[in-house]
Design an enzyme around this catalytic site. Sequence first.
Site, short mmCIF file in Angstrom:
data_model
loop_
_atom_site.label_atom_id
_atom_site.label_comp_id
_atom_site.label_asym_id
_atom_site.label_seq_id
_atom_site.Cartn_x
_atom_site.Cartn_y
_atom_site.Cartn_z
N GLY A 1 -12.20 2.37 12.90
CA GLY A 1 -12.07 1.09 13.62
C GLY A 1 -11.77 1.33 15.08
O GLY A 1 -12.17 0.55 15.96
N LYS B 1 -10.96 8.75 3.60
CA LYS B 1 -11.19 7.54 4.43
C LYS B 1 -12.51 6.89 4.03
O LYS B 1 -13.56 7.51 4.07
CB LYS B 1 -11.17 7.88 5.93
N SER C 1 -4.38 -4.62 14.34
CA SER C 1 -4.88 -3.54 15.19
C SER C 1 -5.38 -2.37 14.35
O SER C 1 -4.68 -1.94 13.43
CB SER C 1 -3.78 -3.05 16.14
N HIS D 1 -12.26 12.29 9.97
CA HIS D 1 -11.05 11.84 9.26
C HIS D 1 -11.00 12.52 7.89
O HIS D 1 -12.03 12.98 7.39
CB HIS D 1 -11.06 10.32 9.03
N THR E 1 -7.92 -1.11 8.30
CA THR E 1 -9.14 -1.34 9.08
C THR E 1 -10.21 -1.96 8.18
O THR E 1 -10.08 -1.97 6.95
CB THR E 1 -9.65 -0.01 9.65
N GLY F 1 0.82 -1.22 0.00
CA GLY F 1 0.00 0.00 0.00
C GLY F 1 0.85 1.26 0.00
O GLY F 1 0.42 2.31 0.47
N CYS F 2 2.08 1.14 -0.55
CA CYS F 2 3.01 2.28 -0.56
C CYS F 2 2.53 3.46 -1.41
O CYS F 2 3.09 4.54 -1.33
CB CYS F 2 4.39 1.85 -1.06
N THR F 3 1.51 3.22 -2.26
CA THR F 3 0.99 4.35 -3.04
C THR F 3 0.09 5.24 -2.16
O THR F 3 -0.28 6.33 -2.57
CB THR F 3 0.15 3.87 -4.26
N GLY G 1 -2.53 -3.15 9.51
CA GLY G 1 -2.96 -1.83 9.99
C GLY G 1 -4.24 -1.40 9.31
O GLY G 1 -4.96 -0.53 9.82
N1 NDP Z 1 -4.01 0.92 12.30
C1 NDP Z 1 -3.80 2.24 12.32
O1 NDP Z 1 -3.26 2.81 13.28
C2 NDP Z 1 -4.23 3.05 11.14
C3 NDP Z 1 -4.97 2.47 10.17
N2 NDP Z 1 -5.27 3.16 9.04
C4 NDP Z 1 -5.98 2.42 8.03
O2 NDP Z 1 -5.09 2.14 6.95
C5 NDP Z 1 -5.80 2.03 5.73
C6 NDP Z 1 -5.14 2.90 4.67
O3 NDP Z 1 -5.22 4.25 5.07
P1 NDP Z 1 -4.54 5.41 4.19
O4 NDP Z 1 -3.13 5.10 3.90
O5 NDP Z 1 -4.86 6.67 4.88
O6 NDP Z 1 -5.39 5.29 2.85
P2 NDP Z 1 -4.96 5.72 1.38
O7 NDP Z 1 -6.22 5.74 0.59
O8 NDP Z 1 -4.10 6.93 1.41
O9 NDP Z 1 -4.03 4.51 0.88
C7 NDP Z 1 -4.47 3.23 0.67
C8 NDP Z 1 -3.68 2.69 -0.53
O10 NDP Z 1 -3.97 1.32 -0.66
C9 NDP Z 1 -3.86 1.01 -2.04
N3 NDP Z 1 -4.66 -0.19 -2.26
C10 NDP Z 1 -5.98 -0.34 -2.28
N4 NDP Z 1 -6.30 -1.62 -2.49
C11 NDP Z 1 -5.14 -2.29 -2.59
C12 NDP Z 1 -4.80 -3.65 -2.80
N5 NDP Z 1 -5.74 -4.57 -2.97
N6 NDP Z 1 -3.50 -3.99 -2.82
C13 NDP Z 1 -2.55 -3.07 -2.69
N7 NDP Z 1 -2.80 -1.77 -2.51
C14 NDP Z 1 -4.09 -1.39 -2.46
C15 NDP Z 1 -4.39 2.22 -2.78
O11 NDP Z 1 -3.63 2.40 -3.94
P3 NDP Z 1 -4.20 2.10 -5.40
O12 NDP Z 1 -5.24 3.09 -5.69
O13 NDP Z 1 -2.96 2.26 -6.24
O14 NDP Z 1 -4.72 0.71 -5.36
C16 NDP Z 1 -4.05 3.37 -1.82
O15 NDP Z 1 -2.97 4.12 -2.26
C17 NDP Z 1 -7.25 2.39 6.08
O16 NDP Z 1 -7.98 1.21 6.30
C18 NDP Z 1 -7.12 3.16 7.38
O17 NDP Z 1 -8.27 3.09 8.19
C19 NDP Z 1 -4.88 4.45 8.86
C20 NDP Z 1 -4.17 5.09 9.82
C21 NDP Z 1 -3.79 4.44 11.06
O1 LIG Z 2 -7.93 6.07 8.30
C1 LIG Z 2 -7.32 6.69 9.21
O2 LIG Z 2 -6.75 7.77 9.02
C2 LIG Z 2 -7.29 6.08 10.53
N1 LIG Z 2 -7.78 4.88 10.69
C3 LIG Z 2 -7.78 4.13 11.88
C4 LIG Z 2 -9.19 3.80 12.30
O3 LIG Z 2 -10.07 3.63 11.45
O4 LIG Z 2 -9.43 3.66 13.51
C5 LIG Z 2 -6.97 4.77 12.98
C6 LIG Z 2 -7.07 6.26 12.99
O5 LIG Z 2 -8.37 6.62 13.32
C7 LIG Z 2 -6.66 6.81 11.64
#
Ligand code: NDP
Ligand SMILES: O=C(O)C1=N[C@H](C(=O)O)C[C@H](O)C1
Length: 326
Positions: free
Chosen positions: A218, A213, A173, A209, A152, A58-60, A150
């Site tokens: 979560g 999002k 988590s 958020h 959700t 998910g580096c994009t 990570g």
């Molecule tokens: N546990 C924690 O503490 C936290 C959890 N989160 C969670 O992390 C997740 C991502 O958040 P965030 O980075 O802000 O979201 P973004 O939308 O910025 O990034 C998600 C990325 O995932 C890629 N993606 C989607 N589907 C796939 C797939 N099947 N395989 C590989 N890559 C994929 C997308 O790229 P593309 O379009 O190129 O597919 C997109 O760039 C959410 O569920 C969020 O709730 C966020 C913050 C903290």
């Molecule tokens: O998508 C986010 O940004 C976040 N997602 C996590 C969640 O759904 O609980 C953690 C935090 O709220 C940031």
Amino acid sequence: MLSLRPPHTTFPRTSPWLRWGRLGGAAAPHCLSAAAPALAPETAAGPGSVSFPILVNGCTGNMGLSVAEAAVRRGLHLVPVSFSSREKVKTTIQVGQTDIRIYGPSAREDVLSSVADEFPDVIVVDYTAPDSVNSNAELYCKLGLPFVMGTTGGNQQLLYKSVQDSKNYALISPQMGKQVVAFLAIMRIFAEQFPGAFSGYHLEVLESHQASKKDTSGTAKDVIASFEKLGVPYDMNRMVKIRDPDQQLEMVGVPKEHIEGHAFHLYHLTSPDDSVSFEFQHNVCGRSIYAEGTIDAAIFLHRKVQSKDSKRIYDMEDVLREGYMR
Ligand SMILES: NC(=O)C1=CN([C@@H]2O[C@H](COP(=O)(O)OP(=O)(O)OC[C@H]3O[C@@H](n4cnc5c(N)ncnc54)[C@H](OP(=O)(O)O)[C@@H]3O)[C@@H](O)[C@H]2O)C=CC1
Ligand SMILES: O=C(O)C1=N[C@H](C(=O)O)C[C@H](O)C1
């Protein structure tokens, strides 16, 4: 943050953030606008520190990139591949000195299988999208790749079942931020110690958020599970989810520079006769707290895999309790 208002104050049952907005932001959360200082590499990779391969899926996206950057800062070996949900993505992303090649879904299994062969002690970190949680986890389990989830959402029961059935190692988590993890743990213990203590109370939950999002917080779901044990039933559909940037600026008080990356949560409890109220908040600007916590989680999981620990599934409370969180 816990605030107790004097009894006999009648609270509106909706939109406390709007109330704060009207108060001119006096009680609004405060966020530092500067990003948290990065740890110097020499400190991060100092004596006694570990280094192992880490693949960030998910580096994009925002979190994936932040975690990859944190991995480099902390002296881990970033595996130069990641994935996208899009097939026709011809791109590389540079993180530190590493060019990460992004593959589409059809290459996932072959590429991950090669990674498993080449880097037998790799830890995979997943920050993709809620609808990818289960299929990604199933593949990691099939290939025996230990992973930190990570991302959700998805079907959480199925997620745990996939890991259990495969006997893979995983850390799952919805929240990686150390202090928020501690707050979640306190709420869980609070509920275990005093079940039903808030019976009859009314709960309002608001979360804000970035507009991108896709799912409901979560973290809020986790806190609500504790409130339910404390005797407060809650219909998840009632949760107020704020994704509109104008509302976030004006009503919630999110600093402008964090509109695209913030997580504000507010839980407001009122007694049946409105004479007592409680408010809990946790408000995060930016993503560094999660990125650092994710690296702590990966280091923790790597140690568990290397020591062949009999326990296979962990959460962030385990990481916190064993002193792995910075
Ligand atoms: N546990 C924690 O503490 C936290 C959890 N989160 C969670 O992390 C997740 C991502 O958040 P965030 O980075 O802000 O979201 P973004 O939308 O910025 O990034 C998600 C990325 O995932 C890629 N993606 C989607 N589907 C796939 C797939 N099947 N395989 C590989 N890559 C994929 C997308 O790229 P593309 O379009 O190129 O597919 C997109 O760039 C959410 O569920 C969020 O709730 C966020 C913050 C903290
Ligand atoms: O998508 C986010 O940004 C976040 N997602 C996590 C969640 O759904 O609980 C953690 C935090 O709220 C940031």
